[in-house]
Motif scaffolding. Structure first.
Motif, PDB file in Angstrom:
ATOM      1  N   THR A 116      16.194 -53.741   8.335  1.00 21.47           N
ATOM      2  CA  THR A 116      15.662 -54.698   9.311  1.00 21.47           C
ATOM      3  C   THR A 116      14.971 -53.885  10.401  1.00 21.47           C
ATOM      4  OG1 THR A 116      17.666 -54.686  10.672  1.00 21.47           O
ATOM      5  CG2 THR A 116      17.569 -56.301   8.895  1.00 21.47           C
ATOM      6  N   SER A 117      14.222 -54.595  11.269  1.00 24.20           N
ATOM      7  CA  SER A 117      13.462 -53.811  12.250  1.00 24.20           C
ATOM      8  C   SER A 117      13.478 -54.383  13.662  1.00 24.20           C
ATOM      9  CB  SER A 117      12.010 -53.692  11.785  1.00 24.20           C
ATOM     10  OG  SER A 117      11.470 -54.995  11.637  1.00 24.20           O
ATOM     11  N   ARG A 118      13.930 -55.616  13.814  1.00 24.22           N
ATOM     12  CA  ARG A 118      13.793 -56.246  15.119  1.00 24.22           C
ATOM     13  C   ARG A 118      15.136 -56.670  15.729  1.00 24.22           C
ATOM     14  NH1 ARG A 118      14.509 -61.041  16.558  1.00 24.22           N
ATOM     15  NH2 ARG A 118      14.621 -61.811  14.434  1.00 24.22           N
ATOM     16  N   MET A 119      15.953 -57.313  14.912  1.00 20.34           N
ATOM     17  CA  MET A 119      17.123 -57.988  15.475  1.00 20.34           C
ATOM     18  C   MET A 119      18.248 -57.007  15.858  1.00 20.34           C
ATOM     19  SD  MET A 119      18.925 -59.659  12.128  1.00 20.34           S
ATOM     20  CE  MET A 119      19.486 -58.641  10.778  1.00 20.34           C
ATOM     21  N   LYS A 120      19.156 -57.508  16.691  1.00 22.28           N
ATOM     22  CA  LYS A 120      20.346 -56.741  17.074  1.00 22.28           C
ATOM     23  C   LYS A 120      21.328 -56.696  15.913  1.00 22.28           C
ATOM     24  CE  LYS A 120      19.871 -55.796  21.583  1.00 22.28           C
ATOM     25  NZ  LYS A 120      20.008 -54.418  22.081  1.00 22.28           N
ATOM     26  N   ILE A 121      22.032 -55.594  15.823  1.00 19.65           N
ATOM     27  CA  ILE A 121      23.090 -55.462  14.823  1.00 19.65           C
ATOM     28  C   ILE A 121      24.397 -55.276  15.601  1.00 19.65           C
ATOM     29  CG2 ILE A 121      23.964 -54.090  12.900  1.00 19.65           C
ATOM     30  CD1 ILE A 121      20.961 -53.110  12.590  1.00 19.65           C
ATOM     31  N   ALA A 122      25.215 -56.319  15.574  1.00 22.19           N
ATOM     32  CA  ALA A 122      26.466 -56.269  16.340  1.00 22.19           C
ATOM     33  C   ALA A 122      27.630 -55.966  15.393  1.00 22.19           C
ATOM     34  CB  ALA A 122      26.687 -57.603  17.053  1.00 22.19           C
ATOM     35  N   VAL A 123      28.281 -54.857  15.622  1.00 20.57           N
ATOM     36  CA  VAL A 123      29.504 -54.547  14.875  1.00 20.57           C
ATOM     37  C   VAL A 123      30.656 -54.986  15.765  1.00 20.57           C
ATOM     38  CG1 VAL A 123      30.886 -52.758  13.782  1.00 20.57           C
ATOM     39  CG2 VAL A 123      28.386 -52.575  13.752  1.00 20.57           C
ATOM     40  N   VAL A 124      31.340 -56.064  15.355  1.00 13.50           N
ATOM     41  CA  VAL A 124      32.299 -56.707  16.266  1.00 13.50           C
ATOM     42  C   VAL A 124      33.697 -56.713  15.683  1.00 13.50           C
ATOM     43  CG1 VAL A 124      32.489 -58.687  17.802  1.00 13.50           C
ATOM     44  CG2 VAL A 124      30.363 -58.317  16.622  1.00 13.50           C
ATOM     45  N   GLY A 125      34.345 -55.685  15.690  1.00 11.49           N
ATOM     46  CA  GLY A 125      33.928 -54.370  16.180  1.00 11.49           C
ATOM     47  C   GLY A 125      34.590 -53.352  15.280  1.00 11.49           C
ATOM     48  N   ASN A 126      34.708 -52.160  15.824  1.00 11.90           N
ATOM     49  CA  ASN A 126      35.573 -51.162  15.177  1.00 11.90           C
ATOM     50  C   ASN A 126      36.957 -51.292  15.811  1.00 11.90           C
ATOM     51  OD1 ASN A 126      33.331 -48.314  14.511  1.00 11.90           O
ATOM     52  ND2 ASN A 126      33.544 -50.304  13.535  1.00 11.90           N
ATOM     53  N   ALA A 127      37.983 -51.300  14.966  1.00 11.82           N
ATOM     54  CA  ALA A 127      39.365 -51.407  15.474  1.00 11.82           C
ATOM     55  C   ALA A 127      39.793 -50.008  15.931  1.00 11.82           C
ATOM     56  CB  ALA A 127      40.286 -51.948  14.400  1.00 11.82           C
ATOM     57  N   LEU A 128      39.586 -49.746  17.205  1.00  7.98           N
ATOM     58  CA  LEU A 128      39.707 -48.373  17.723  1.00  7.98           C
ATOM     59  C   LEU A 128      41.030 -47.684  17.392  1.00  7.98           C
ATOM     60  CD1 LEU A 128      37.982 -48.567  21.245  1.00  7.98           C
ATOM     61  CD2 LEU A 128      36.961 -48.285  18.973  1.00  7.98           C
ATOM     62  N   PRO A 129      42.188 -48.377  17.494  1.00  7.98           N
ATOM     63  CA  PRO A 129      43.446 -47.650  17.245  1.00  7.98           C
ATOM     64  C   PRO A 129      43.579 -47.120  15.818  1.00  7.98           C
ATOM     65  CG  PRO A 129      43.866 -49.645  18.486  1.00  7.98           C
ATOM     66  CD  PRO A 129      42.442 -49.724  18.010  1.00  7.98           C
ATOM     67  N   LEU A 130      42.731 -47.618  14.896  1.00 11.51           N
ATOM     68  CA  LEU A 130      42.833 -47.167  13.511  1.00 11.51           C
ATOM     69  C   LEU A 130      42.028 -45.894  13.255  1.00 11.51           C
ATOM     70  CD1 LEU A 130      42.474 -50.580  11.607  1.00 11.51           C
ATOM     71  CD2 LEU A 130      44.498 -49.596  12.675  1.00 11.51           C
ATOM     72  N   TYR A 131      41.244 -45.471  14.240  1.00 13.11           N
ATOM     73  CA  TYR A 131      40.412 -44.278  14.066  1.00 13.11           C
ATOM     74  C   TYR A 131      41.047 -43.098  14.799  1.00 13.11           C
ATOM     75  CZ  TYR A 131      36.722 -47.429  12.425  1.00 13.11           C
ATOM     76  OH  TYR A 131      35.998 -48.366  11.729  1.00 13.11           O
TER      77      TYR A 131
END
Lengths: 270, 389
Positions: free
Chosen positions: B85-100
């Motif tokens: 894609t080239s225009r739209m926002k890509i929202a990662v909702v979200g990364n589960a921080l405690p698992l990283y």
């Protein structure tokens, strides 16, 4: 004559904790299970012969200070603080399940702080092909199946009645917070001690040779949570330990067979 | 009004003879990789289609070991979208921080997506759902601490020159110095999904991030949560910007109200009755006593407890109907809720591709313009800014 345990408050470095006490004589410290029980009939009977002391661990009941406790090492340091505050030298220590594990952690690290050791349905070990059943994320009714041989026992019956109020929040309808709070707190505190590794310390088994106290291991024949191999391993690894089995009881043995347990412990402690 | 297409990437054919939960212990023998191949590619095409249709962006999220949403790594999906894609926002909702562990992994991967996409990433950070703590064995009693520490570390890694040493209770890293750095400066917009925890709302308000309400509750629950969020912003001394919070719900548009329900209902119930069970498993120590009270208040209205279409309609669990009906109901609800972001689930449960695409197209062509006209972007108060505790 059975004696009722009376509540006191202790100021420990962790925070204010509850202490339940009764009786006179040689001190017997009881370390409770993940349920956070501050007394039961077996302790009331034992208070006839001993000074029974039940410290409620931080995070359970109204005891403070779980925030800074992240595992059994911290738990043992808390016990050292308690021993100092209560002016205990080498008392008899009795634990149920989680409390038995905690007692074993103390007795392996500071053998001189434990005069005699009683482990009732202990957790704390990992044994291949004999896993401890999952206690987290379960409804009260499911827990009752693991804890009681007799589902008609008043506590088991009450837990089954609570089924609609615990476990899967998505299935609940009206939930009074007072009803879930004590169990919620107990489970949260237990997670800090035993979520991962699950209710055991991989190093503990190799350290059991360090226990010097005369040791009694008691196992309930119908324990639905901890397989027999656990109590058997404790008894095998601790030099001179004696293993006793009580019939018609499950994981919460002291609630189902208080008289039998009290008699065994009284004979053992002498 | 910003409109996003949210995708869960569900498994569409959970064995009818299986009656257990769709989470944690749902046997993975039931997963057919050949079907999975089709689904991933169909779903990716749907998300790419959202750009063609004029959506402001798409949302993907992270769940593990379940049939409800097959994106254990939303970052993989987002990185494909960054190229396609080239225009739209890509929202990662979200990364589960405690698992990283270490969480600098999130700083790195998010920066990669942001750089590849030309600065189109919305960086979502989440504590992670209850089931993830069973699937990962990460201690839920440490979830909040780990989330806070990981967040502070990631934002610092994005905003302060490296290398630096990081020492906190759960993470110790001697050299923090991630390459690449994000293209958006000081860092991508940060979204935090929440399910009613008071602490999460206060954290979002304090940092001026955006709060995304986790779905599947009666609309009254969202009214209460968003009102609590506005109060939290007020307590920080400012008025919440509508763009600072978002409402996520299933949406289905068809030619008429009758046709919409006829086409949609079975797929909706497959989602509710087959894919939701197990999502609410409670890990101990995961929620504070203070938040427990707030969450218990809404538990009874969770979507798992509903059985009739009437309840769906009355509680706005999903908005389903003709373009007129959907536009009217959305406008009415959005006005009550006050949110400036609408996150629609246009594919849900077993909804097939052709219906999903028709739904998205009708929404984009006949509903989205009405929403944008009704809620024009005012002067933007909300400016995401980096703040490290």
């Amino acid at each position: 004559m059975p004696q009722t345990l009376v509540e006191e408050q202790l100021d420990t470095p962790a925070g204010k904790v509850q202490l339940f006490r009764a009786g006179a004589g040689a001190p017997l410290v009881y370390l409770h299970s993940a349920g956070g029980e501050s007394s039961h009939a077996a302790l009331e009977e034992l208070a006839d012969s001993f000074e029974v002391l039940v410290p409620v661990f931080p995070g359970y009941g109204e005891s403070e200070g779980i925030e800074d406790i992240d595992g059994m090492e911290d738990a043992v340091f808390h016990l050292l603080d308690l021993w100092e505050l209560l002016e205990l030298d080498a008392p008899a220590v009795m634990g149920l399940s989680l409390g038995a594990w905690m007692a074993a952690e103390l007795a392996t690290r500071y053998p001189e702080k434990v005069g005699k050791l009683v482990l009732v349905n202990p957790v704390g070990l990992h044994i291949d092909r004999a896993p401890i059943a999952e206690m987290f994320g379960r409804g009260a009714g499911e827990l009752a199946e693991m804890l009681f041989a007799d589902q008609e026992h008043p506590i088991a019956a009450a837990m089954h009645a609570m089924d609609d109020f615990t476990g899967d929040v998505g299935k609940q309808v009206e939930i009074p917070i007072e009803m879930v709070l004590p169990m919620w707190k107990a489970m949260s505190a237990t997670a800090k001690l035993g979520w991962d590794p699950y209710l055991h310390n991989p190093k503990l088994r190799g350290r059991l040779r360090r226990v010097t106290a005369p040791t009694l291991v008691v196992r309930a024949a119908q324990d639905g949570m901890v397989p027999a191999a656990h109590a058997e391993t404790y008894a095998a690894e601790i030099a001179g330990a004696r293993l006793e089995v009580i019939e018609d009881a499950a994981h919460w043995l002291p609630f189902e067979k208080p008289a039998e347990l009290a008699e065994l412990v009284r004979d053992f402690l002498g | 009004m910003r409109c996003f297409a949210f995708h869960l990437m569900p498994y569409t054919q959970l064995d009818p003879s299986y009656e257990g939960p769709a989470w944690v212990t749902c046997p993975n023998e039931l997963y057919d990789p050949a079907l999975g191949h089709e689904l991933y590619n169909t779903y990716l095409d749907q998300l790419i289609y959202a750009e063609e249709l004029g959506f402001d962006g798409v949302c993907v999220n992270e769940h593990h070991q379940n049939a409800y949403g097959n994106m254990p790594s939303p970052n993989l999906i987002a990185s494909i979208l960054a190229r396609q894609t080239s225009r739209m926002k890509i929202a990662v909702v979200g990364n589960a921080l405690p698992l990283y562990d270490p969480p600098t992994r999130v700083a790195e991967e998010f920066a990669m997506i942001d750089v590849i996409s030309g600065g189109r990433l919305i960086a979502g950070m989440v504590v992670g759902g209850g089931p993830e703590y069973y699937s990962f064995s990460v201690n839920p009693a440490h979830a909040r601490e780990r989330f806070q520490e990981a967040h502070d570390l990631i934002v610092k890694a994005w905003t302060e020159p490296g290398p630096f040493e990081w020492v906190s209770k759960h993470y110790r890293i001697r050299y923090v110095n991630p390459w690449p750095r994000p293209l958006q400066q000081p860092h991508p917009e940060i979204w935090i999904p929440g399910a009613g925890s008071v602490e999460t709302m206060e954290f979002v308000a304090r940092n001026r991030y955006a709060y995304m309400g986790i779905p599947y509750f009666h609309i009254d629950v969202f009214k209460r949560y968003f009102s609590m969020f506005r109060d939290a912003c007020e307590a920080e001394g400012y008025e919440a910007d509508p763009l600072q919070y978002g409402w996520l719900l299933p949406i289905y548009v068809a030619e008429t109200d009758e046709q919409a329900r006829r086409e949609y209902e079975e797929h909706f119930w497959y989602f509710v009755k087959r894919l939701l069970p197990g999502i609410t498993i409670q890990p101990p120590g995961y929620t504070s006593v203070r938040s427990l009270a707030s969450i218990l208040k809404s538990a009874g209205t969770f979507m798992l407890n509903i059985d009739t279409w009437e309840e769906v309609v009355n509680g706005r669990y999903a908005i389903v109907g003709s373009p007129e009906t959907v536009a009217d109901q959305l406008i009415e609800s959005l006005r009550e809720l006050g949110t400036g972001n609408l996150l629609g689930l246009f594919q849900l449960g077993s909804l097939p591709d052709h219906l999903t695409r028709k739904n998205m197209a009708l929404f984009a062509e006949q509903v989205m313009p009405k929403l944008r006209a009704e809620f024009p972007d005012g002067e933007r108060v909300y400016r995401p800014q980096a703040k490290v505790a």
